[in-house]
Design an enzyme around this catalytic site. Structure first.
Site, PDB file in Angstrom:
ATOM      1  N   HIS A   1     -56.485 158.273 100.007  1.00  0.00           N
ATOM      2  CA  HIS A   1     -55.276 158.965  99.551  1.00  0.00           C
ATOM      3  C   HIS A   1     -55.239 159.261  98.064  1.00  0.00           C
ATOM      4  O   HIS A   1     -54.794 160.320  97.632  1.00  0.00           O
ATOM      5  CB  HIS A   1     -54.078 158.098  99.928  1.00  0.00           C
ATOM      6  CG  HIS A   1     -52.749 158.652  99.528  1.00  0.00           C
ATOM      7  ND1 HIS A   1     -52.308 159.884  99.942  1.00  0.00           N
ATOM      8  CD2 HIS A   1     -51.746 158.147  98.758  1.00  0.00           C
ATOM      9  CE1 HIS A   1     -51.091 160.112  99.446  1.00  0.00           C
ATOM     10  NE2 HIS A   1     -50.739 159.080  98.717  1.00  0.00           N
TER      11      HIS A   1
ATOM     12  N   ARG B   1     -51.849 151.492  93.319  1.00  0.00           N
ATOM     13  CA  ARG B   1     -50.658 152.201  92.852  1.00  0.00           C
ATOM     14  C   ARG B   1     -49.495 151.986  93.809  1.00  0.00           C
ATOM     15  O   ARG B   1     -49.669 152.019  95.029  1.00  0.00           O
ATOM     16  CB  ARG B   1     -50.963 153.703  92.778  1.00  0.00           C
ATOM     17  CG  ARG B   1     -49.728 154.558  92.572  1.00  0.00           C
ATOM     18  CD  ARG B   1     -50.067 156.014  92.389  1.00  0.00           C
ATOM     19  NE  ARG B   1     -50.455 156.691  93.605  1.00  0.00           N
ATOM     20  CZ  ARG B   1     -49.603 157.300  94.439  1.00  0.00           C
ATOM     21  NH1 ARG B   1     -48.309 157.270  94.204  1.00  0.00           N
ATOM     22  NH2 ARG B   1     -50.047 157.931  95.502  1.00  0.00           N
TER      23      ARG B   1
ATOM     24  N   PHE C   1     -38.980 152.011  98.755  1.00  0.00           N
ATOM     25  CA  PHE C   1     -40.402 152.327  98.833  1.00  0.00           C
ATOM     26  C   PHE C   1     -41.198 151.039  98.747  1.00  0.00           C
ATOM     27  O   PHE C   1     -40.654 149.988  98.402  1.00  0.00           O
ATOM     28  CB  PHE C   1     -40.794 153.300  97.695  1.00  0.00           C
ATOM     29  CG  PHE C   1     -41.339 154.610  98.198  1.00  0.00           C
ATOM     30  CD1 PHE C   1     -40.557 155.455  98.939  1.00  0.00           C
ATOM     31  CD2 PHE C   1     -42.651 154.985  97.918  1.00  0.00           C
ATOM     32  CE1 PHE C   1     -41.055 156.674  99.415  1.00  0.00           C
ATOM     33  CE2 PHE C   1     -43.164 156.188  98.391  1.00  0.00           C
ATOM     34  CZ  PHE C   1     -42.370 157.031  99.135  1.00  0.00           C
TER      35      PHE C   1
ATOM     36  N   GLN D   1     -57.315 154.271  96.723  1.00  0.00           N
ATOM     37  CA  GLN D   1     -56.213 153.855  97.578  1.00  0.00           C
ATOM     38  C   GLN D   1     -56.340 154.429  98.986  1.00  0.00           C
ATOM     39  O   GLN D   1     -56.460 155.642  99.163  1.00  0.00           O
ATOM     40  CB  GLN D   1     -54.880 154.315  96.975  1.00  0.00           C
ATOM     41  CG  GLN D   1     -53.688 153.923  97.830  1.00  0.00           C
ATOM     42  CD  GLN D   1     -52.393 153.952  97.034  1.00  0.00           C
ATOM     43  OE1 GLN D   1     -51.839 155.017  96.781  1.00  0.00           O
ATOM     44  NE2 GLN D   1     -51.918 152.789  96.622  1.00  0.00           N
TER      45      GLN D   1
ATOM     46  N   GLU E   1     -44.848 157.236 103.065  1.00  0.00           N
ATOM     47  CA  GLU E   1     -44.275 155.893 103.040  1.00  0.00           C
ATOM     48  C   GLU E   1     -42.753 155.939 103.172  1.00  0.00           C
ATOM     49  O   GLU E   1     -42.112 154.956 103.515  1.00  0.00           O
ATOM     50  CB  GLU E   1     -44.658 155.258 101.701  1.00  0.00           C
ATOM     51  CG  GLU E   1     -44.323 153.807 101.550  1.00  0.00           C
ATOM     52  CD  GLU E   1     -45.076 153.215 100.355  1.00  0.00           C
ATOM     53  OE1 GLU E   1     -46.309 153.104 100.434  1.00  0.00           O
ATOM     54  OE2 GLU E   1     -44.425 152.881  99.357  1.00  0.00           O
TER      55      GLU E   1
ATOM     56  N   HIS F   1     -54.151 154.910 102.147  1.00  0.00           N
ATOM     57  CA  HIS F   1     -52.728 154.916 102.494  1.00  0.00           C
ATOM     58  C   HIS F   1     -52.583 154.422 103.937  1.00  0.00           C
ATOM     59  O   HIS F   1     -53.353 154.837 104.805  1.00  0.00           O
ATOM     60  CB  HIS F   1     -52.175 156.334 102.353  1.00  0.00           C
ATOM     61  CG  HIS F   1     -50.682 156.407 102.399  1.00  0.00           C
ATOM     62  ND1 HIS F   1     -49.961 156.131 103.536  1.00  0.00           N
ATOM     63  CD2 HIS F   1     -49.767 156.713 101.440  1.00  0.00           C
ATOM     64  CE1 HIS F   1     -48.666 156.270 103.271  1.00  0.00           C
ATOM     65  NE2 HIS F   1     -48.527 156.625 102.015  1.00  0.00           N
TER      66      HIS F   1
ATOM     67  N   ARG G   1     -49.425 148.967  99.308  1.00  0.00           N
ATOM     68  CA  ARG G   1     -50.249 149.769 100.226  1.00  0.00           C
ATOM     69  C   ARG G   1     -51.568 149.101 100.582  1.00  0.00           C
ATOM     70  O   ARG G   1     -52.001 149.146 101.739  1.00  0.00           O
ATOM     71  CB  ARG G   1     -50.533 151.125  99.613  1.00  0.00           C
ATOM     72  CG  ARG G   1     -49.311 151.997  99.637  1.00  0.00           C
ATOM     73  CD  ARG G   1     -49.571 153.340  99.037  1.00  0.00           C
ATOM     74  NE  ARG G   1     -48.351 154.127  99.153  1.00  0.00           N
ATOM     75  CZ  ARG G   1     -48.186 155.319  98.591  1.00  0.00           C
ATOM     76  NH1 ARG G   1     -49.149 155.860  97.884  1.00  0.00           N
ATOM     77  NH2 ARG G   1     -47.058 155.965  98.748  1.00  0.00           N
TER      78      ARG G   1
ATOM     79  N   LEU H   1     -51.119 163.110 105.776  1.00  0.00           N
ATOM     80  CA  LEU H   1     -50.264 161.964 105.456  1.00  0.00           C
ATOM     81  C   LEU H   1     -48.912 162.027 106.154  1.00  0.00           C
ATOM     82  O   LEU H   1     -48.312 163.080 106.280  1.00  0.00           O
ATOM     83  CB  LEU H   1     -50.009 161.940 103.943  1.00  0.00           C
ATOM     84  CG  LEU H   1     -49.093 160.825 103.450  1.00  0.00           C
ATOM     85  CD1 LEU H   1     -49.867 159.529 103.324  1.00  0.00           C
ATOM     86  CD2 LEU H   1     -48.444 161.187 102.130  1.00  0.00           C
TER      87      LEU H   1
END
Ligand code: FAD
Ligand code: SF4
Ligand code: SF4
Ligand code: FES
Lengths: 558, 317
Positions: free
Chosen positions: A337, A372, A114, A227, A242, A229, A273, A239
């Site tokens: 996001h 994050r 990730f 955030q 990721e 994304h 991100r 979405l």
């Protein structure tokens, strides 16, 4: 009036995890939620949950460092240490409860890579990790015979003698308004995506808890940290996890270049991100996009692999875009996001109001700081959900129930009645929600500056006065979604203003807060949290220090 | 693009009967039915009640009947249903009481889910780390975990339509998820319970649940699998098992179904009350001229059919 030792607002992962713990600790627990538990937005989490398992040669310190670097050094390092140390136990506990995580050849839990981390430590269930976890926690709530106020909408926290002593809520199925008294209350109401448009968040993510907390006198922290994304669908903001890039997908521009080479040569598509979203936006702004998007390319992964490991992504791509991911790259762009900011808590979930706790996306512990890492939020919900319940035990034992006076209930009822009584010449709430949300995306976007922030804030203030002129079509009691929508909008206006207040106050660029008029990170003056309070004069911003333990701020390179 | 949506309305407070209301509106080419319904609610008629949340076929809120069959409206694009702008009919899910408009009372649904004891019941102490289990033994369960509890299958289940007590496709699929989970130690107890009336044998195999499920859960297939597992565990004292057995015997012997005998063996020759019930059914059938012949005749190609059946039966052993 019903009474509970511990009342939890929200039945997502944070709320249910807190509830299970409360029962285990011997408290009388109830959960109140505006949708059935499994409809909570935790079900949308696709990619996975992070944990550094020692028996796999991993080290929580490495996870902690990635998290802190990812946060652009705004996370409180003592809280991050707790989260990363407790991750292993939290994960294994979920497995024991029944989550069917993907496994490796030895039959142990398997991982995928990730963003923002060199080591693959994200545990997952295909591309439905959140749903799989949420349904299992719901199963646990059935096992423990938890009392759940299902489809009840909380409109107010009740505070008496400075303590939080319960809530006022509407039973949506009957329209009854009631007070519920509790010795301690945990807010676990999730995110606030609908304050922006588009957003990856569900229609129910209206930030109610943030506003409830503000109105009860609690502080919000780092609200400006929104955030974006890197991989969301252009029209509706849905979405694509990721996990796609974790499993090897490329980002390419109109010139067929893997452009992340320029911005993050070491981590490439798996940089943090904020970094990837900014890189995409530069490509788009400089004319190397396609209709305001860049492309996510998974063709080289092969159809079988995509369908087995990323099945839900394939479903979304086919259903909403008519694209088979194994055949064509899919247009994506940065989209709102997640809120890193939220109700300020200590690492036991306690807010600044006695008897009031918070956990999950609505809380800010702070473990995510200015950005994050993917797959750290699910971890945050279960670790701090549990801790908030454990920590409330002491409080419950040393406090008595306090009756909620009828006046408070009546004044809430009157507030709703006044909405029903408005003349039908006014504005529909949905219309001004959209105007506000579009203004927020424009002003508090991937880029922002003093002017754009001011514009957004002005617009939100206009919307606040427009709100006086809204009208409701539905005057009934039973399942009145028109009323609920209006009350949510009322909460969202608070949340939007507090985001603008935080963004305006922070005079630097850090993580997701990138100001084109102040492009550098300023550790000398701004290695600080912003704290937003609401009082009669409006939104007040203060600051507090960031807790540094082992990791001194360094330049952030991916 | 123009959309015409005919919504079934019901407002319990105005004590009205159900009625259809037609809305005409302009929507984007890419609109889903949910987009259209939200637009109606926001711009045309705020009294319309519906549930929705994720917009991405994952929360299970938006199950409704579209042109007569259950769907997630967030996953259903208007162009696919009505390419020429034909009228689209939207109704609440079936087999559940309506609260208001498109909102149904899902309590009966959840009660059935609770009925199958939907949580892990390990017998022994848990291991220190994770349970070790092969990926193959686990990943197929993800297909069942895909269930988002939307109720589409329950809405269109034909067995539930005639028998409210049937546990139903969603709860049974959920039960399967535990029966087949190598970490759960109560499979046998679970099967014993599911083997009773209202359980796995009440499914009529109409296939509706498989067809309407938006997440590929295929509840009927899980139910059939549990029938096999129940028999393997030795639970044979059910009308369902006897029915299956008698079915096979009849076809193996006669090359066709002996319906009269099938009914008798299914109920069980020693089940006095069941037999009395059956006698009533028989009388009714007689009155309507639908009683199967008492002395069965053989089918023409019966020899071939018998051969096939016997071959399959041997293979099974
Ligand atoms: C599309 C998507 C994918 C994601 N993928 C990942 C991932 O792979 N990994 C990861 O770690 N994180 C991921 N995240 C983030 C993560 O899913 C969320 O941050 C997290 O699940 C939030 O959980 P929660 O328990 O705090 O809140 P939620 O699950 O949102 O629950 C909120 C609860 O509060 C209740 N509620 C709210 N307001 C009220 C009110 N006024 N009255 C009564 N009840 C109320 C709701 O009914 C609901 O039960 C993703 C997020 C999104 C949007
Ligand atoms: S196959 Fe069985 S469970 Fe499925 S809808 Fe038909 S009767 Fe119901
Ligand atoms: S089995 Fe399919 S149709 Fe039935 S509730 Fe689950 S997801 Fe919905
Ligand atoms: S809105 Fe969530 S499944 Fe349709």
């Amino acid at each position: 009036m019903s009474k509970h030792d511990l009342l939890i607002i929200g039945a997502g992962l944070a709320g249910l995890r807190a509830a299970v713990e409360g029962v285990r600790q011997g408290l009388s627990v109830a959960v109140i939620t505006k949708v059935h538990p499994v409809r909570s937005h935790s079900n949308a989490a696709q990619g996975g949950i992070n944990a550094a398992l020692t028996d796999r040669g991993d080290d929580w310190k490495d996870h902690a460092f990635s998290t802190i670097k990812g946060s652009d050094y705004l996370a409180d390092q003592d809280a991050v240490e707790i989260m990363c140390k407790e991750a292993g136990d939290a994960l294994i506990e979920l497995e024991h409860m029944g989550v069917i995580f993907s496994r490796d050849d030895e039959g142990k839990l398997g991982t995928r890579a990730f963003g923002g981390q060199k080591k693959a430590r994200t545990f997952f269930v295909g591309a439905i990790t959140g749903s799989a976890m949420l349904h299992v926690l719901y199963e646990q709530s059935v096992k423990y015979n938890l009392s759940i106020y299902e489809e009840w909408f909380v409109t107010k926290l009740v505070k008496i003698d400075g303590k939080c002593v319960g809530v006022i809520a509407i039973d949506m199925k009957t329209g009854k308004v009631e007070s519920i008294s509790a010795k301690s209350v945990v807010i676990a109401t999730g995110g606030a995506g609908r304050v922006f448009e588009p957003s990856t968040n569900a229609i129910i993510c209206t930030g109610d808890g943030l506003s409830l907390a503000l109105r009860a006198g609690a502080e919000l922290m780092d609200t400006e940290m929104i955030q974006y994304h890197p991989t969301t669908l252009a029209g509706n903001g849905i979405l694509l996890s990721e996990a796609a890039r974790g499993e090897g997908a490329y980002l390419i521009n109109s010139e067929n270049e893997r452009f992340m080479e320029k911005y993050a040569p070491d981590y490439m598509e798996l940089a943090s991100r904020d970094v990837v979203s900014r890189s995409e936006q530069i490509e788009i702004d400089e004319g190397r996009g396609i209709d305001g998007c860049v492309l996510l390319d998974m063709r080289h992964l092969g159809k079988n692999f995509i369908e087995e490991r990323l099945g839900y992504l394939q479903e979304v791509a086919t259903e909403f875009m008519g694209i088979d991911l194994s055949e064509k790259p899919i247009p994506i762009k940065p989209g709102m996001h997640y809120i890193m900011g939220g109700i300020k808590t200590d690492f036991n979930g306690a807010t600044s109001v006695p008897g009031l706790y918070a956990a999950g996306e609505c809380a800010n512990v702070s473990v995510h700081g200015a950005n994050r890492l993917g797959a750290n939020s699910l971890l945050d919900t279960v670790v701090f959900g549990r801790r908030s319940a454990v920590n409330s035990v002491e409080w419950v034992k040393s406090n008595e129930f306090i009756e909620i006076p009828d006046e408070i209930l009546i004044s809430e009822k009157n507030r709703f009645q006044s909405l029903f009584d408005k003349p039908s010449s006014g504005i529909r709430p949905g219309k001004i929600r959209l105007e506000m949300a579009e203004a927020m995306t424009k002003g508090i976007g991937v880029w922002r500056d003093e002017k754009s922030i001011n514009n957004a804030w002005e617009k939100v203030k206009d919307i606040r006065s427009d709100y006086d002129n809204i009208y409701l079509d539905d005057k009934g009691k039973i399942y009145n979604t028109d009323l609920i929508g209006a009350l949510e909008l009322d909460f969202m206006i608070d949340v939007a203003e507090s985001i603008c207040a935080g963004a305006k106050a922070r005079k630097e660029s850090r993580g997701a807060h990138f100001r084109t008029d102040l492009k550098e990170r300023d550790d000398k003056n701004w290695l600080k949290h912003t704290l937003v309070e609401k009082n009669d004069d409006g939104f007040i911003v203060k600051t507090s220090d960031v807790k540094i333990t082992d990791w001194e701020p360094e330049e952030r390179v991916y | 693009m123009k959309a015409v949506i005919d919504v079934k309305r019901f407002d319990p407070e105005n004590n009205s009967k159900e009625y259809f209301q037609k809305y005409e509106l302009d929507v984007d080419e890419s609109s889903t039915i949910l987009d259209a319904l939200i637009k109606i609610r926001e711009d045309l008629d705020g009294t319309l009640a519906l549930r929705c949340s994720c917009r991405a076929s994952i929360c299970g809120s938006c199950g409704m009947r579209v042109n007569g069959s259950a769907k997630l409206v967030c996953k259903t694009r208007l162009v696919d249903i009505s390419p020429e702008g034909e009228k689209v009919q939207v109704e609440p899910l079936g087999n559940m009481p309506v609260i208001k408009d498109l909102v149904v009372d899902m309590n009966p649904f959840w009660n059935k889910v609770k009925q199958v004891r939907p949580f892990m019941m390990p017998e022994n102490t848990e291991p220190e780390g994770e349970y070790i289990a092969s990926n193959e033994s686990m990943t197929h369960l993800v297909d069942v975990m895909n269930c988002i509890m939307c109720g589409a299958c329950v809405s269109d289940c034909t067995a539930l339509e005639v028998d409210e007590s049937f546990i139903g496709p969603a709860a049974l699929a959920k039960a399967y998820r535990f029966v087949a989970d190598p970490r759960d130690d109560k499979s046998k107890d679970r099967l014993k319970y599911l083997n009773k009336n209202s359980g796995v044998w009440d499914c009529t195999r109409c296939y509706a649940c498989v067809e309407v499920c938006p997440k590929g859960v295929a509840p009927m297939e899980r139910i059939m699998k549990m029938r096999d597992l129940a028999i393997e565990e030795g639970f044979k004292n059910t009308s369902g098992y006897r029915h299956t057995k008698s079915f096979v015997n009849s076809v193996g012997r006669l090359g066709r179904l002996d319906e009269a005998k099938l009914a008798l063996t299914s109920v069980g020759f020693f089940n006095i009350f069941g037999l009395i019930d059956l006698a009533f059914v028989g009388l009714k059938a007689l009155v309507r001229g639908k009683l199967p012949p008492i002395l069965p005749h053989k089918a023409e190609s019966s020899e071939n059919i018998k051969k096939i059946v016997n071959k399959i039966e041997k293979k099974k052993v």
